[in-house]
Design a protein around this motif. Structure first.
Motif, mmCIF file in Angstrom:
data_model
loop_
_atom_site.group_PDB
_atom_site.id
_atom_site.type_symbol
_atom_site.label_atom_id
_atom_site.label_comp_id
_atom_site.label_asym_id
_atom_site.label_seq_id
_atom_site.Cartn_x
_atom_site.Cartn_y
_atom_site.Cartn_z
ATOM 1 N N GLU A 1 0.816 -1.281 -0.119
ATOM 2 C CA GLU A 1 -0.300 -0.457 -0.032
ATOM 3 C C GLU A 1 0.991 0.911 0.288
ATOM 4 N N ALA A 2 2.296 0.944 0.836
ATOM 5 C CA ALA A 2 2.612 2.136 0.834
ATOM 6 C C ALA A 2 3.395 2.856 -1.168
ATOM 7 N N ARG A 3 3.500 1.929 -2.029
ATOM 8 C CA ARG A 3 4.047 2.356 -3.099
ATOM 9 C C ARG A 3 3.281 3.978 -3.821
ATOM 10 N N ARG A 4 2.180 4.125 -3.365
ATOM 11 C CA ARG A 4 1.266 5.664 -3.891
ATOM 12 C C ARG A 4 1.703 6.078 -3.450
ATOM 13 N N HIS A 5 2.451 5.890 -1.965
ATOM 14 C CA HIS A 5 3.207 7.262 -0.869
ATOM 15 C C HIS A 5 4.843 6.999 -0.469
ATOM 16 N N PRO A 6 5.801 7.318 -1.707
ATOM 17 C CA PRO A 6 6.593 7.006 -1.188
ATOM 18 C C PRO A 6 7.529 8.512 -0.388
ATOM 19 N N ALA A 7 7.024 9.457 -1.419
ATOM 20 C CA ALA A 7 7.757 10.545 -0.224
ATOM 21 C C ALA A 7 7.266 10.480 1.134
ATOM 22 N N GLU A 8 5.895 9.869 1.881
ATOM 23 C CA GLU A 8 5.189 10.015 2.613
ATOM 24 C C GLU A 8 6.181 9.283 4.004
ATOM 25 N N THR A 9 6.427 7.809 2.953
ATOM 26 C CA THR A 9 6.954 7.194 3.441
ATOM 27 C C THR A 9 8.517 7.109 4.281
ATOM 28 N N ARG A 10 8.925 7.918 2.976
ATOM 29 C CA ARG A 10 10.258 8.363 2.827
ATOM 30 C C ARG A 10 11.070 8.915 4.152
ATOM 31 N N ARG A 11 10.011 10.103 4.534
ATOM 32 C CA ARG A 11 10.038 11.444 5.218
ATOM 33 C C ARG A 11 10.246 10.572 6.879
ATOM 34 N N LEU A 12 8.700 9.585 6.906
ATOM 35 C CA LEU A 12 9.125 9.004 8.535
ATOM 36 C C LEU A 12 10.247 8.659 8.817
ATOM 37 N N VAL A 13 10.245 7.101 7.752
ATOM 38 C CA VAL A 13 11.771 6.541 8.140
ATOM 39 C C VAL A 13 12.327 7.175 8.998
ATOM 40 N N ALA A 14 13.259 8.348 7.555
ATOM 41 C CA ALA A 14 14.271 9.282 7.431
ATOM 42 C C ALA A 14 14.564 9.270 9.045
ATOM 43 N N THR A 15 13.263 10.078 9.664
ATOM 44 C CA THR A 15 12.703 10.511 10.797
ATOM 45 C C THR A 15 12.983 10.011 11.820
ATOM 46 N N LEU A 16 12.643 8.464 11.835
ATOM 47 C CA LEU A 16 13.075 7.324 12.990
ATOM 48 C C LEU A 16 14.327 7.158 12.686
ATOM 49 N N GLY A 17 15.054 7.330 11.896
ATOM 50 C CA GLY A 17 16.420 6.604 11.330
ATOM 51 C C GLY A 17 16.163 5.177 12.129
ATOM 52 N N CYS A 18 15.217 4.190 11.613
ATOM 53 C CA CYS A 18 15.606 3.333 12.442
ATOM 54 C C CYS A 18 15.331 2.085 10.691
ATOM 55 N N PRO A 19 15.692 0.578 10.942
ATOM 56 C CA PRO A 19 15.716 -0.492 9.927
ATOM 57 C C PRO A 19 14.393 -0.176 9.339
ATOM 58 N N VAL A 20 14.783 -0.749 8.156
ATOM 59 C CA VAL A 20 13.246 -0.993 7.005
ATOM 60 C C VAL A 20 13.887 -2.123 6.068
ATOM 61 N N LEU A 21 12.937 -2.431 6.527
ATOM 62 C CA LEU A 21 12.533 -4.120 5.330
ATOM 63 C C LEU A 21 11.258 -4.112 4.989
ATOM 64 N N ALA A 22 11.580 -4.425 3.463
ATOM 65 C CA ALA A 22 10.186 -4.148 2.735
ATOM 66 C C ALA A 22 9.669 -4.958 2.205
ATOM 67 N N THR A 23 8.875 -5.614 1.582
ATOM 68 C CA THR A 23 8.009 -6.599 0.921
ATOM 69 C C THR A 23 8.319 -6.906 -0.089
ATOM 70 N N TYR A 24 8.350 -7.742 -0.906
ATOM 71 C CA TYR A 24 8.721 -7.727 -2.476
ATOM 72 C C TYR A 24 8.036 -6.689 -3.113
ATOM 73 N N LYS A 25 6.543 -6.782 -2.913
ATOM 74 C CA LYS A 25 5.539 -5.673 -3.498
ATOM 75 C C LYS A 25 6.175 -3.978 -3.341
ATOM 76 N N GLY A 26 6.824 -3.992 -2.176
ATOM 77 C CA GLY A 26 7.220 -2.395 -0.909
ATOM 78 C C GLY A 26 8.393 -2.695 -1.750
ATOM 79 N N LYS A 27 9.515 -3.133 -2.219
ATOM 80 C CA LYS A 27 10.622 -2.619 -2.465
ATOM 81 C C LYS A 27 10.240 -1.839 -4.029
#
Length: 543
Positions: free
Chosen positions: A212-238
């Motif tokens: 579901e995050a594929r349509r919102h990459p910019a918002e997802t990237r900003r949240l991840v950068a803010t958290l500074g934590c590891p990310v694991l993506a599903t096959y479709k989330g790559k």
């Protein structure tokens, strides 16, 4: 005097206004012809495929990469039956697709039994809705079907259109609204605040990025950068986050390969993660979680501590704003170590002959990078997907096409054709096993006929290797899933008018890749693979 058009014309006009540029299919002689003519009049190309299954998969692939509804056209009876697997794929892989089939009128079924069965009932379990466009307001029905397909969770709808219904006249002034992605639920500020509070208490969260995050990459990237934590993506989330982002440590499937990373965490943050993406095993992690999703998922592997369902982009933006002072307990070198360890565990062992599957993927990535090409990837179901998804990097959402919900074979080639036609400026690499390609071999003809710029890379190991592994793991004799003679797919492609090479080592494979990328037309590289390392890869991923 009121101007009138046919229902088929109204339908085609609604598709064009929704951004549809192609219809894929194998037509019949009834309403299919009306739809094809109406579509041509508004600039929509019809692409003849070799199978109905392939047609629906192509429509689904276009929908996934472009965000525009995909359209597949098949005849009644055998056309519907042959396309059913593709419809199930669109359903479980969350692709907004309109499946247009011919049908019978009540007057016809009063005396006809030839090719007659309840088509609506057959597809009912895997479509979001069914319509015949023969009611009081067919234009409104078209609008409703388009809207429903594009509402999370996205999925197919079935338009069963008889010839008389297609040719019925309606006022030309009535227009269906253009289909755009809709929200399944409104923003719930209280739910967002509950998720924010729970994440704020965590010091070592891990973000799990899903389809579901594929349509919102910019918002997802900003949240991840803010958290500074590891990310694991599903096959479709790559590609929602670039694979070379230092916070991306690997793939998430619900298996064991991610266990070390999740074992060090204190909270799992599921972002657009659809449970359909996970493997057939109970949730093994024993960690608290929060869920951020575009649509509710009533059947899930876990009950989260907090959940925010609604417009995903708005939810993510609100969370990111509220977490800007979050203290991160992860160190950069720790993330690098986790990433390195996951890749090492999935590396293929030494091979006595042929090319190792991880090298097939990594060499393709190296050649594309050297040539400055941003390639898309389609991956079929099978043992080769472990290497393909791990060792070929993605940079953007939609860089990878894979059937992860249905996990059907014979997906990669139709998906690659659709992606290559949709954006011919980008090469498409189709990674498929020999078993999967044999199931859709006729679509190589479709690729040649349309000139789709794709490269089919065949992991030719002479077996249904994933099933072979499962036989071995149960100490069963090898039975029925290996074949003595490996097919020569390069020769098949040459016979169809395309270009094919066979590669027995890395040098031959690299040379074929260079030539295929320079050719800019449909090509096959038939790579001989030793399946010896698949069992270790499967154990590393799934236990």
């Amino acid at each position: 005097m009121t101007q009138e058009i046919t229902v088929a014309q109204a339908f085609a006009r609604a598709l064009a206004e929704s951004g549809v540029r192609r219809i894929f299919g194998v037509p019949g002689g009834g309403s299919s012809l009306d739809v094809m003519e109406a579509a041509a009049a508004v600039g929509i190309e019809f692409v003849l495929t070799r199978t109905e299954n392939g047609a629906v998969m192509m429509a689904g692939a276009v929908a996934e990469t472009s965000g525009v509804p995909g359209v597949a056209l098949v005849t009644k009876g055998p056309g519907v039956a042959n396309g059913a697997n593709g419809v199930a794929c669109a359903s479980l892989d969350r692709a907004p697709v309109l499946v247009v089939t011919d049908g019978f009128t009540p007057a016809q079924t009063a005396y006809i039994t030839h090719q007659v069965f309840d088509q609506a009932a057959m597809l009912a379990p895997v479509v979001k809705a069914h319509g015949r466009l023969d009611g009081a307001d067919p234009v409104q029905e078209i609008d409703q079907l388009l809207r429903l397909a594009c509402t999370p969770p996205f999925g197919p709808v079935h338009v069963e259109l008889t010839g008389p219904a297609a040719r019925r006249l309606v006022p030309a002034a009535r227009k269906a609204a253009a289909a755009r992605a809709k929200e399944a639920a409104p923003l719930d500020p209280a739910a967002v605040e509950q998720v924010r509070e729970r994440v704020a208490r965590a010091r070592r969260p891990v973000v799990l990025v899903g389809l579901e995050a594929r349509r919102h990459p910019a918002e997802t990237r900003r949240l991840v950068a803010t958290l500074g934590c590891p990310v694991l993506a599903t096959y479709k989330g790559k590609g929602v986050l670039p694979d070379d982002d230092p916070q991306v440590v690997g793939i998430f499937t619900g298996g064991t390969q991610e266990a070390e990373c999740l074992g060090r965490s204190d909270l799992l943050v599921m972002v657009g993660l659809d449970p359909v993406e996970m493997i057939l095993q109970p949730w093994p992690y024993g960690k608290p979680a929060v869920e951020i999703a575009a649509a509710p998922h009533p059947v899930h592997y876990i009950e989260p501590d907090a959940r925010a369902i609604g417009p995903l982009g708005l939810v993510l933006a609100a969370l990111e704003e509220g977490l800007r002072h979050q203290q991160c307990g992860w160190r950069a070198e720790e993330l690098a170590q986790l990433r390195s360890t996951m890749r090492e565990r999935l590396a293929y062992g030494p091979v006595a002959s042929g090319v190792a599957p991880d090298r097939i993927a990594s060499l393709a990535a190296e050649v594309c990078a050297r040539r400055g090409l941003s390639a898309r990837l389609s991956v079929d179901a099978g043992a080769h997907m472990f290497s393909a998804t791990t060792f070929f990097p993605c940079q953007q959402p939609g860089d990878i096409l894979i059937s992860n919900g249905l996990a059907t074979m014979a997906f990669a080639l139709p998906a690659a054709i659709a992606a290559a036609l949709d954006d011919p400026s980008r090469p498409v690499l189709c990674f498929t096993g020999d078993g999967g390609l044999l199931m859709c071999l006729g679509e190589l003809s479709t690729a040649v006929r349309t000139g789709a710029p794709l490269i089919v890379v065949v992991f030719n190991d002479g077996a249904l290797s994933q099933i072979d592994i499962k036989q071995q793991s149960r100490d069963l004799p090898t039975r029925g899933v290996r074949w003595e003679r490996r097919e020569d797919f390069a020769q098949v492609m040459n016979g169809l008018g395309g270009t094919g090479w066979q590669a027995r080592d890395e040098a031959q494979y690299t040379a074929a890749l260079e030539a295929a990328l320079a050719a800019g037309k449909p090509c096959v590289i038939d790579v001989l693979v030793d399946p010896v390392g698949y069992r270790q890869q499967l154990k590393a991923m799934r236990g």
